[in-house]
Design an enzyme around this catalytic site. Structure first.
Site, mmCIF file in Angstrom:
data_model
loop_
_atom_site.group_PDB
_atom_site.id
_atom_site.type_symbol
_atom_site.label_atom_id
_atom_site.label_comp_id
_atom_site.label_asym_id
_atom_site.label_seq_id
_atom_site.Cartn_x
_atom_site.Cartn_y
_atom_site.Cartn_z
ATOM 1 C CB ILE A 183 -0.982 -0.015 1.209
ATOM 2 C CG1 ILE A 183 -2.041 1.079 1.100
ATOM 3 C CG2 ILE A 183 -0.282 0.107 2.549
ATOM 4 C CD1 ILE A 183 -3.268 0.679 0.398
ATOM 5 N N GLY A 192 2.111 -3.573 11.334
ATOM 6 C CA GLY A 192 1.444 -3.885 10.068
ATOM 7 C C GLY A 192 1.433 -2.709 9.104
ATOM 8 C CB VAL A 193 -1.330 -1.371 7.006
ATOM 9 C CG1 VAL A 193 -1.576 -0.164 6.129
ATOM 10 C CG2 VAL A 193 -1.678 -2.633 6.263
ATOM 11 C CG ASP A 194 -0.857 2.569 12.085
ATOM 12 O OD1 ASP A 194 -0.604 3.624 11.486
ATOM 13 O OD2 ASP A 194 -1.422 2.522 13.185
ATOM 14 C CB THR A 251 -7.786 -9.405 7.306
ATOM 15 O OG1 THR A 251 -6.884 -8.696 6.439
ATOM 16 C CG2 THR A 251 -9.201 -9.143 6.863
ATOM 17 N N GLY A 252 -5.416 -8.400 9.821
ATOM 18 C CA GLY A 252 -4.099 -8.702 10.378
ATOM 19 C C GLY A 252 -4.213 -8.819 11.891
HETATM 20 P P1 ADP Z 1 -5.453 -4.550 11.310
HETATM 21 O O1 ADP Z 1 -4.874 -4.116 12.638
HETATM 22 O O2 ADP Z 1 -6.583 -3.632 10.828
HETATM 23 O O3 ADP Z 1 -5.814 -5.995 11.286
HETATM 24 P P2 ADP Z 1 -2.875 -4.947 9.944
HETATM 25 O O4 ADP Z 1 -2.002 -3.852 9.466
HETATM 26 O O5 ADP Z 1 -2.397 -5.785 11.090
HETATM 27 O O6 ADP Z 1 -4.299 -4.258 10.240
HETATM 28 O O7 ADP Z 1 -3.194 -5.925 8.738
HETATM 29 C C1 ADP Z 1 -4.155 -5.697 7.727
HETATM 30 C C2 ADP Z 1 -3.764 -6.409 6.440
HETATM 31 O O8 ADP Z 1 -2.747 -5.646 5.776
HETATM 32 C C3 ADP Z 1 -3.158 -7.813 6.618
HETATM 33 O O9 ADP Z 1 -3.710 -8.638 5.596
HETATM 34 C C4 ADP Z 1 -1.664 -7.579 6.384
HETATM 35 O O10 ADP Z 1 -1.039 -8.731 5.835
HETATM 36 C C5 ADP Z 1 -1.682 -6.489 5.351
HETATM 37 N N1 ADP Z 1 -0.453 -5.662 5.189
HETATM 38 C C6 ADP Z 1 0.612 -5.548 6.019
HETATM 39 N N2 ADP Z 1 1.530 -4.676 5.513
HETATM 40 C C7 ADP Z 1 1.014 -4.218 4.324
HETATM 41 C C8 ADP Z 1 1.447 -3.313 3.316
HETATM 42 N N3 ADP Z 1 2.622 -2.664 3.396
HETATM 43 N N4 ADP Z 1 0.641 -3.093 2.231
HETATM 44 C C9 ADP Z 1 -0.568 -3.726 2.126
HETATM 45 N N5 ADP Z 1 -1.034 -4.586 3.048
HETATM 46 C C10 ADP Z 1 -0.260 -4.840 4.129
#
Ligand code: ADP
Length: 181
Positions: free
Chosen positions: A17, A38-40, A124-125
């Site tokens: 992302i 994760g994404v954050d 979903t993470g």
């Molecule tokens: P949440 O806390 O809402 O579950 P997460 O960040 O832990 O969010 O995970 C949400 C999804 O994003 C998971 O499927 C994870 O594998 C995915 N993810 C992690 N890093 C990235 C990235 N850099 N770009 C896109 N998706 C990602």
């Protein structure tokens, strides 16, 4: 995979992302908006420390809601910080809270004249929402919004791994929109 929903395009890709060139990318944020894993974590690292400084001024964000900031060092001009449900905590309300997080993100995009938006798979993470259950809820929420909002030209789901991509592909096929080539 790409489908047409009303006047808009809904696209699924496997990728990162933080690298997207859409006008906005959506962050899978937590209610504090003060960063996480994760994404954050990936978005904050790529955007630089100014993003956290702006997030500190926002007063947090409730599950099912979203807040918008600038994108700083990202290619995207804006980051929309959406808070999805913690699956086990929300119980039966999880689908409506998840749908609301997508809808509120798109409402903010419309309000700011943003035409192209990239979403990760919210919740979903670390938040533990099974991807096979989350994918149809996510896609239906976005498709329902796009039907009434042609000002959003493109929504791209950026799915990090092949298992997540495949779950979204299967769910999108189930919605029956015409494929766009
Ligand atoms: P949440 O806390 O809402 O579950 P997460 O960040 O832990 O969010 O995970 C949400 C999804 O994003 C998971 O499927 C994870 O594998 C995915 N993810 C992690 N890093 C990235 C990235 N850099 N770009 C896109 N998706 C990602």
């Amino acid at each position: 995979m790409k489908v047409k929903v009303g006047e808009s395009i809904l696209e699924l890709v496997q990728g990162d992302i933080t690298q997207q060139d859409t006008e906005a990318i959506v962050n899978a944020a937590n209610p504090s908006l003060l960063g996480g894993g994760g994404v954050d974590g990936a978005i904050h690292r790529a955007a630089g420390p100014e993003l956290l400084e702006e997030c500190k001024t926002l007063g947090g964000c409730a599950p099912g809601d979203a807040k918008i900031t600038k994108g700083y060092r990202l290619k995207a001009k804006y980051v929309i910080h959406a808070v999805g449900p913690i699956y086990k905590k929300e119980g039966a309300r999880a689908p409506e809270v998840l749908a609301s997080a997508y809808r509120r993100s798109l409402e903010l995009a419309s309000e700011h004249g943003i035409r192209t938006v990239a979403f990760p798979s919210l919740s979903t993470g670390a938040y533990g929402y099974p991807v096979k259950e989350a994918a149809p809820v996510a896609l239906k929420a976005v498709a329902d919004y796009l039907k009434g909002h042609p000002e959003i030209e493109l929504v791209r789901f950026v799915l990090y791994d092949s298992k997540t991509y495949q779950a979204y592909e299967e769910a999108l096929r189930g919605l029956g929109f015409p494929e766009f080539c």
